[in-house]
Each structure stands twice: as C-alpha cells, then as structure tokens.
Design a protein around this motif. Structure first.
Motif, PDB file in Angstrom:
ATOM      1  N   GLN A  68      13.362   7.299  19.192  1.00 30.35           N
ATOM      2  CA  GLN A  68      13.162   8.651  18.660  1.00 30.35           C
ATOM      3  C   GLN A  68      11.761   8.829  18.107  1.00 30.35           C
ATOM      4  N   LYS A  69      11.359  10.067  18.005  1.00 23.66           N
ATOM      5  CA  LYS A  69      10.092  10.328  17.342  1.00 23.66           C
ATOM      6  C   LYS A  69      10.211   9.843  15.904  1.00 23.66           C
ATOM      7  N   PRO A  70       9.175   9.185  15.372  1.00 25.85           N
ATOM      8  CA  PRO A  70       9.309   8.612  14.032  1.00 25.85           C
ATOM      9  C   PRO A  70       9.486   9.677  12.951  1.00 25.85           C
ATOM     10  N   ASP A  71      10.359   9.383  11.999  1.00 31.63           N
ATOM     11  CA  ASP A  71      10.501  10.266  10.841  1.00 31.63           C
ATOM     12  C   ASP A  71      10.773   9.382   9.622  1.00 31.63           C
ATOM     13  N   HIS A  72      11.067  10.001   8.471  1.00 29.71           N
ATOM     14  CA  HIS A  72      11.180   9.174   7.269  1.00 29.71           C
ATOM     15  C   HIS A  72      12.380   8.240   7.328  1.00 29.71           C
ATOM     16  N   ARG A  73      13.421   8.627   8.130  1.00 29.02           N
ATOM     17  CA  ARG A  73      14.594   7.740   8.209  1.00 29.02           C
ATOM     18  C   ARG A  73      14.273   6.480   9.005  1.00 29.02           C
ATOM     19  N   SER A  74      13.523   6.651  10.100  1.00 30.86           N
ATOM     20  CA  SER A  74      13.154   5.450  10.865  1.00 30.86           C
ATOM     21  C   SER A  74      12.215   4.587  10.022  1.00 30.86           C
ATOM     22  N   ARG A  75      11.362   5.248   9.250  1.00 31.38           N
ATOM     23  CA  ARG A  75      10.416   4.519   8.395  1.00 31.38           C
ATOM     24  C   ARG A  75      11.146   3.608   7.394  1.00 31.38           C
ATOM     25  N   LEU A  76      12.295   4.074   6.901  1.00 29.89           N
ATOM     26  CA  LEU A  76      13.054   3.275   5.933  1.00 29.89           C
ATOM     27  C   LEU A  76      13.667   2.026   6.569  1.00 29.89           C
ATOM     28  N   ARG A  77      13.747   2.018   7.899  1.00 29.68           N
ATOM     29  CA  ARG A  77      14.330   0.848   8.583  1.00 29.68           C
ATOM     30  C   ARG A  77      13.282  -0.224   8.897  1.00 29.68           C
ATOM     31  N   ILE A  78      12.032   0.030   8.463  1.00 30.20           N
ATOM     32  CA  ILE A  78      10.941  -0.896   8.811  1.00 30.20           C
ATOM     33  C   ILE A  78      10.257  -1.414   7.547  1.00 30.20           C
ATOM     34  N   GLY A  79      10.117  -2.735   7.449  1.00 36.67           N
ATOM     35  CA  GLY A  79       9.333  -3.322   6.354  1.00 36.67           C
ATOM     36  C   GLY A  79       8.005  -3.765   6.936  1.00 36.67           C
ATOM     37  N   SER A  80       6.891  -3.347   6.315  1.00 39.71           N
ATOM     38  CA  SER A  80       5.617  -3.673   6.962  1.00 39.71           C
ATOM     39  C   SER A  80       4.591  -4.229   6.007  1.00 39.71           C
ATOM     40  N   LEU A  81       3.721  -5.033   6.581  1.00 41.99           N
ATOM     41  CA  LEU A  81       2.563  -5.550   5.864  1.00 41.99           C
ATOM     42  C   LEU A  81       1.366  -5.363   6.789  1.00 41.99           C
ATOM     43  N   ILE A  82       0.607  -4.292   6.536  1.00 35.91           N
ATOM     44  CA  ILE A  82      -0.525  -3.996   7.427  1.00 35.91           C
ATOM     45  C   ILE A  82      -1.835  -4.161   6.680  1.00 35.91           C
ATOM     46  N   GLU A  83      -1.992  -3.363   5.670  1.00 35.99           N
ATOM     47  CA  GLU A  83      -3.233  -3.486   4.929  1.00 35.99           C
ATOM     48  C   GLU A  83      -2.985  -4.421   3.759  1.00 35.99           C
ATOM     49  N   GLU A  84      -4.022  -4.687   2.988  1.00 32.52           N
ATOM     50  CA  GLU A  84      -3.830  -5.487   1.782  1.00 32.52           C
ATOM     51  C   GLU A  84      -2.779  -4.783   0.931  1.00 32.52           C
ATOM     52  N   PRO A  85      -1.715  -5.463   0.563  1.00 33.27           N
ATOM     53  CA  PRO A  85      -0.706  -4.782  -0.246  1.00 33.27           C
ATOM     54  C   PRO A  85      -1.262  -4.523  -1.645  1.00 33.27           C
ATOM     55  N   ILE A  86      -0.857  -3.411  -2.208  1.00 33.91           N
ATOM     56  CA  ILE A  86      -1.372  -3.108  -3.547  1.00 33.91           C
ATOM     57  C   ILE A  86      -0.348  -3.527  -4.580  1.00 33.91           C
ATOM     58  N   PHE A  87      -0.653  -4.604  -5.270  1.00 31.19           N
ATOM     59  CA  PHE A  87       0.183  -5.011  -6.396  1.00 31.19           C
ATOM     60  C   PHE A  87      -0.637  -4.792  -7.664  1.00 31.19           C
ATOM     61  N   TYR A  88       0.060  -4.597  -8.765  1.00 28.02           N
ATOM     62  CA  TYR A  88      -0.644  -4.410 -10.038  1.00 28.02           C
ATOM     63  C   TYR A  88      -1.000  -5.781 -10.593  1.00 28.02           C
ATOM     64  N   PRO A  89      -2.307  -6.056 -10.775  1.00 27.09           N
ATOM     65  CA  PRO A  89      -2.724  -7.413 -11.146  1.00 27.09           C
ATOM     66  C   PRO A  89      -2.156  -7.906 -12.477  1.00 27.09           C
ATOM     67  N   TYR A  90      -1.997  -6.975 -13.444  1.00 28.34           N
ATOM     68  CA  TYR A  90      -1.580  -7.435 -14.778  1.00 28.34           C
ATOM     69  C   TYR A  90      -0.070  -7.438 -14.969  1.00 28.34           C
ATOM     70  N   LEU A  91       0.642  -6.945 -13.975  1.00 27.61           N
ATOM     71  CA  LEU A  91       2.115  -6.975 -14.087  1.00 27.61           C
ATOM     72  C   LEU A  91       2.651  -8.260 -13.469  1.00 27.61           C
ATOM     73  N   THR A  92       3.839  -8.632 -13.908  1.00 31.61           N
ATOM     74  CA  THR A  92       4.477  -9.840 -13.349  1.00 31.61           C
ATOM     75  C   THR A  92       4.971  -9.542 -11.931  1.00 31.61           C
ATOM     76  N   LEU A  93       5.322 -10.619 -11.217  1.00 32.39           N
ATOM     77  CA  LEU A  93       5.865 -10.431  -9.869  1.00 32.39           C
ATOM     78  C   LEU A  93       7.141  -9.612  -9.955  1.00 32.39           C
ATOM     79  N   ASN A  94       7.960  -9.941 -10.948  1.00 25.28           N
ATOM     80  CA  ASN A  94       9.220  -9.224 -11.151  1.00 25.28           C
ATOM     81  C   ASN A  94       8.977  -7.715 -11.312  1.00 25.28           C
ATOM     82  N   ASP A  95       8.018  -7.371 -12.182  1.00 25.49           N
ATOM     83  CA  ASP A  95       7.766  -5.946 -12.420  1.00 25.49           C
ATOM     84  C   ASP A  95       7.165  -5.265 -11.192  1.00 25.49           C
ATOM     85  N   ASN A  96       6.277  -5.993 -10.495  1.00 30.99           N
ATOM     86  CA  ASN A  96       5.708  -5.426  -9.271  1.00 30.99           C
ATOM     87  C   ASN A  96       6.803  -5.122  -8.255  1.00 30.99           C
ATOM     88  N   LEU A  97       7.728  -6.075  -8.086  1.00 27.59           N
ATOM     89  CA  LEU A  97       8.792  -5.865  -7.092  1.00 27.59           C
ATOM     90  C   LEU A  97       9.759  -4.768  -7.543  1.00 27.59           C
TER      91      LEU A  97
END
Ligand code: ATP
Length: 298
Positions: A68-97
C-alpha cells in the motif's frame, strides 16, 4: 499483488541538484527476508532507506509498504535506524527510552526487553552521554525494537560496534527473524551481509545490479526461475531431472531451480520441453555475490 511483499520499490529516482543518486531503482523485499542492501560508499543506500522512511522525498518513482501507499499506520509497523538517533545526553537510558515509548504511543514495559536485547540492562540508569560510541549504537539498535514492529530498517547498523556488538546484533536479527519479522539493512561490507542476510540487493551508482538469495549467489551455482503453465507436470519432471541440484516452488506456477555446477539453463529448457512441460519464462540469476561485488569495488 503479492500478499507477502513488505517493501516494493519501483523506478525510484533521486537527484540532488545535478547529481543523480538513484536511477530508476526497483527492488522487492518479501515477508521474513533479512535483506541486505549492499553497495560501496555513495551508491545510494542511505538515500534509498531515507526515502522509504519518509525522511527524504524522491524525485520520481514509487514505493509501497505492505502493498500500500505508505501512511502513518504502515509507519507504526516499522522500527528504523537511519540517521544518528537523537537521545538526550543528560537523561538516563531508561528515561530516554520512556520518552521514545511515549512518542510511539506504547507502554514502558518493553524497556527492559530492549535494554536486555542490547546488552545494556546494567546501564539502565546511566546517562546516555556516559556510553561509548559502540554502546550508543547498541542502544539505537535496541530502540528500534520498541513497539515490536513487523519490520526493522537499519542503515549501517554495525557502525562503531566491536565484534561482541556485531554478534549481539546478529542475535537480535536472528531472534526477530524467527518471530517472522522482516529486516532490511544497508551495509558496504560483504562479509557482514553474508553472515547475517538471507537476501541481498547490490547497488552501484544508484542502480540495482543484482538481487537474490545469499545462499544461491554464494554457491556459485546457476539459479534459474521458470514460469510454467502446469505446476504438477513441471514438479514431476523436475523431480527426475538429472541437471539440477534442487528446486522449490517460489510462487504459484514459478519454480526456483539450482542447477548442478556444469548444467546450463538451455539444457534445462530442452529437458523440460522433451518432457512435455511448457516453460513460458526463464530467468537466469547472474554471477556470484563475491565476484560481482569485487568487480564493483574496483
Ligand atoms: P555511504 O555508505 O557512504 O553512506 P550510501 O550508499 O549510503 O553511501 P548515499 O549517502 O545515499 O550513499 O549517497 C548517494 C550519493 O548521493 C552520493 O554521491 C552522495 O554524495 C550524494 N548525496 C547524498 N546526500 C546528499 C545531499 N544531501 N546533497 C547532495 N548530494 C548528496
């Protein structure tokens, strides 16, 4: 439409000004594939994945997720890592996730699973900035599992990983694949693709020069696809054919056949004809992965 198709790309072109980064690219990823997009630097891997993830816009051409043509529902079925992920440097891993989980609209209860899969459970309460680059990459890969998506799209996932990180990544990929998930990853390293992927597409200067099953391509044996008019008759003839190593039904009326090392596609065609089997189409898969790729890297 092929109901098992996860991603179909048709005639995709991308120009950056006068630079033609993708030229009428076509490829197809089926459900359950671990598909490696392999190509030297600058061949268009990141551009391709960025377009199908909606980060970049194509100049022309189409792509479809789950037919199907992509829409927000198809987007929710995909986990991606393309660009540098943006995590908050001063937050813990737990809080970032937790923040990522909230953005994806899912419960926090997968956080331990994600940290466990990434080998980072012990670092749950460390700040992101305290991680080494390899551990940051592990977290980024793990974070793609949030929401238990059907598909993972990973651009150069082994970047910054040490051998242990690579073997953990393989374990994650295999574990997700066993659950029936589809994985698409880009890499410029042949060895990685060979070790991890079931299927490969080789890109050169924005064009797909080869696509197929990794085991077929590595075996050096010629693989052909035939389309027939009568599946049962063809199956009987193939089962007794002395020219072939193995065969399987690829889809309705289409067989994938691995020939013996010295057998030729024309001989197969002749044999089938002599058995009264009408072949309406015969396609050869080209060359071996290694020779093709080395040629490209020259
Ligand atoms: P790498 O492994 O080096 O990341 P790649 O296969 O992912 O390479 P792309 O990053 O998709 O390749 O780049 C394809 C081509 O497009 C390259 O020639 C690159 O220089 C060019 N390109 C990529 N992004 C841009 C941009 N924003 N502006 C102009 N040219 C770009």
């Amino acid at each position: 439409m092929d109901s098992d198709s996860v991603l179909t790309i048709r005639a995709l072109t991308k120009n950056y000004g006068s630079l033609n980064a993708l030229n009428k690219l076509a490829l197809n990823v089926q459900k359950g594939n671990i598909y490696g997009l392999l190509g030297p630097n600058g061949s268009g891997k990141t551009t391709t994945l960025s377009i199908v993830m909606g980060i970049l816009r194509q100049s022309s051409g189409h792509f479809y997720w789950f037919n199907q043509k992509p829409d927000h529902r198809s987007r929710l079925r995909i986990g991606s890592l393309i660009e540098e992920p943006i995590f908050y440097p001063y937050l813990t891993l737990n809080d970032n996730l937790k923040i990522l989980a909230r953005i994806k609209g899912i419960d926090d209860d997968q956080i331990n699973h994600v940290l466990g899969s990434s080998g980072l459970l012990k670092r749950k309460y460390s700040r992101f900035k305290a991680l080494s680059s390899g551990l940051k990459q592990r977290l980024a890969i793990g974070a793609t599992l949030l929401g238990d998506p059907d598909v993972l799209v990973l651009d150069e996932p082994t970047k910054s990983l040490d051998p242990e990180g690579f073997s953990d990544l393989r374990a994650i990929i295999q574990q997700e694949s066993q659950k029936g998930k589809t994985i698409i990853l880009a890499s410029h390293i042949l060895d990685e693709v060979e070790k991890v992927c079931t299927h490969v597409g080789i890109l050169k200067s924005g064009e797909l020069v080869m696509e197929g099953k990794v085991e077929d391509i590595l075996s050096g044996k010629q693989v052909v696809y035939i389309t027939v008019e009568n599946e049962d008759e063809a199956r009987k003839a193939l089962a007794q054919c002395p020219l072939i190593d193995k065969f399987e039904l690829e889809r309705s009326m289409e067989f994938r056949i691995m020939l013996h090392k010295n057998s030729k596609p024309a001989e197969l065609n002749q044999y089938l004809f002599s058995q009264g089997v009408v072949v309406s189409r015969l396609i050869k898969q080209k060359n071996t992965l290694e020779s093709e790729f080395l040629q490209l890297m020259k």
